[in-house]
Design a protein around this motif. Structure first.
Motif, PDB file in Angstrom:
ATOM      1  N   MET A  81       4.896  -4.784  -7.199  1.00  0.00           N
ATOM      2  CA  MET A  81       5.835  -5.787  -7.674  1.00  0.00           C
ATOM      3  C   MET A  81       6.359  -5.459  -9.071  1.00  0.00           C
ATOM      4  SD  MET A  81       7.077  -8.495  -6.204  1.00  0.00           S
ATOM      5  CE  MET A  81       5.839  -8.957  -5.016  1.00  0.00           C
ATOM      6  N   ASP A  82       5.528  -4.772  -9.881  1.00  0.00           N
ATOM      7  CA  ASP A  82       5.906  -4.520 -11.274  1.00  0.00           C
ATOM      8  C   ASP A  82       6.628  -3.177 -11.417  1.00  0.00           C
ATOM      9  OD1 ASP A  82       3.657  -3.083 -10.626  1.00  0.00           O
ATOM     10  OD2 ASP A  82       2.692  -3.314 -12.575  1.00  0.00           O
ATOM     11  N   ASP A  83       7.699  -3.012 -10.640  1.00  0.00           N
ATOM     12  CA  ASP A  83       8.473  -1.773 -10.690  1.00  0.00           C
ATOM     13  C   ASP A  83       9.925  -2.117 -10.381  1.00  0.00           C
ATOM     14  OD1 ASP A  83       8.789   1.153 -10.768  1.00  0.00           O
ATOM     15  OD2 ASP A  83       9.285   0.915  -8.646  1.00  0.00           O
ATOM     16  N   GLY A  84      10.851  -1.491 -11.135  1.00  0.00           N
ATOM     17  CA  GLY A  84      12.258  -1.737 -10.882  1.00  0.00           C
ATOM     18  C   GLY A  84      12.870  -2.682 -11.898  1.00  0.00           C
ATOM     19  N   SER A  85      14.127  -3.030 -11.642  1.00  0.00           N
ATOM     20  CA  SER A  85      14.874  -3.903 -12.542  1.00  0.00           C
ATOM     21  C   SER A  85      14.431  -5.358 -12.386  1.00  0.00           C
ATOM     22  CB  SER A  85      16.367  -3.801 -12.231  1.00  0.00           C
ATOM     23  OG  SER A  85      16.631  -4.309 -10.931  1.00  0.00           O
ATOM     24  N   VAL A  86      14.940  -6.213 -13.266  1.00  0.00           N
ATOM     25  CA  VAL A  86      14.652  -7.648 -13.157  1.00  0.00           C
ATOM     26  C   VAL A  86      15.112  -8.171 -11.797  1.00  0.00           C
ATOM     27  CG1 VAL A  86      15.189  -9.932 -14.069  1.00  0.00           C
ATOM     28  CG2 VAL A  86      14.760  -8.053 -15.651  1.00  0.00           C
ATOM     29  N   ALA A  87      16.318  -7.762 -11.388  1.00  0.00           N
ATOM     30  CA  ALA A  87      16.856  -8.241 -10.113  1.00  0.00           C
ATOM     31  C   ALA A  87      16.005  -7.783  -8.936  1.00  0.00           C
ATOM     32  CB  ALA A  87      18.295  -7.755  -9.942  1.00  0.00           C
ATOM     33  N   GLU A  88      15.583  -6.532  -8.962  1.00  0.00           N
ATOM     34  CA  GLU A  88      14.755  -6.007  -7.872  1.00  0.00           C
ATOM     35  C   GLU A  88      13.416  -6.723  -7.810  1.00  0.00           C
ATOM     36  OE1 GLU A  88      16.381  -1.387  -7.715  1.00  0.00           O
ATOM     37  OE2 GLU A  88      14.815  -1.944  -9.152  1.00  0.00           O
ATOM     38  N   ARG A  89      12.819  -6.937  -8.950  1.00  0.00           N
ATOM     39  CA  ARG A  89      11.519  -7.616  -8.974  1.00  0.00           C
ATOM     40  C   ARG A  89      11.652  -9.070  -8.533  1.00  0.00           C
ATOM     41  NH1 ARG A  89       8.196  -5.141 -14.185  1.00  0.00           N
ATOM     42  NH2 ARG A  89       9.249  -3.127 -14.218  1.00  0.00           N
ATOM     43  N   MET A  90      12.720  -9.730  -8.988  1.00  0.00           N
ATOM     44  CA  MET A  90      12.892 -11.126  -8.604  1.00  0.00           C
ATOM     45  C   MET A  90      13.120 -11.248  -7.102  1.00  0.00           C
ATOM     46  SD  MET A  90      12.713 -14.215  -9.397  1.00  0.00           S
ATOM     47  CE  MET A  90      12.432 -13.885 -11.140  1.00  0.00           C
TER      48      MET A  90
END
Length: 223
Positions: free
Chosen positions: A100-109
């Motif tokens: 979950m803690d990988d990628g952009s803010v949008a990807e994580r959300m």
């Protein structure tokens, strides 16, 4: 994410060795009875949904035990519901936070919204939602009448807080906005989840996507 609790007193063997309401170790038959009652309660709650007709007395009847047995095992309804919540937590994480803690803010959300959705659609998610619908709405009344159950629900909330914080590790995100979103997310996702079970013209998949995109836009740093 599973924490120890006091929902059910433990015997000399420590966690995983439940005892009865008076603190005495359970024999094999007692352990089997306890497991059957908890299993029955979870099945009834998960099948019933919000506003289900599950009650401690009905659970006892369906499990083939007397109310006296429930009192002997759990100390009463508060101990039963607390044991149910502890068992559900022990079945694994309600939210699958792997990667979950990988990628952009949008990807994580987007992943968080999907994970919350999956959690609501799981046996633990349905059972917890149904159980909450049976408990007093007023927090002070609930805590006073069901102290052990309240403690277990507080543990669930702390696990959610920690998982949510981990999901944004390594990103620069406004802490105040991040905390506000933490309060919004479960209720917003749950609202969409309930909407899909009603007569609706809403495209729930689009709504989920817009929810994730909108929150990500709120969280992303401004230039």
């Amino acid at each position: 994410m599973i924490e120890s609790s006091t929902a059910q007193p433990k015997g000399p063997a420590g966690r995983g060795a439940p005892v009865n309401a008076r603190g005495a170790p359970l024999n094999r038959r007692g352990l089997e009875t306890r497991a059957r009652v908890i299993r029955t309660a979870i099945a009834m709650l998960a099948a019933g949904g919000d506003g289900c007709e599950a009650s401690a007395n009905l659970v006892a009847k369906r499990a083939g035990v007397t109310w006296g047995t429930v009192q002997h095992q759990f100390g009463g309804v508060d101990g039963l519901w607390a044991a149910v919540l502890e068992e559900l937590a022990g079945q694994g994480d309600m939210l699958p936070w792997k990667d979950m803690d990988d990628g952009s803010v949008a990807e994580r959300m987007s992943r968080i919204v999907d994970a919350l959705w999956s959690g609501l659609d799981s046996t633990p998610g349905r059972a917890v939602a149904a159980l909450r619908s049976l408990l007093p709405r007023d927090t002070a009344e609930f805590t006073e009448a069901y102290p052990r159950t309240a403690e277990q629900l507080a543990l669930w909330d702390r696990r959610w807080r920690r998982a949510y914080a981990r999901a944004f590790r390594g990103l620069v995100v406004d802490a105040y906005r991040l905390e506000r979103v933490r309060h919004l997310l479960p209720a917003a996702v749950r609202g969409l989840y309930l909407e899909q079970h009603l007569s609706t013209w809403a495209d729930i998949d689009d709504a989920r996507a817009v929810l994730a995109e909108s929150i990500a836009g709120y969280l992303e740093p401004r230039p």
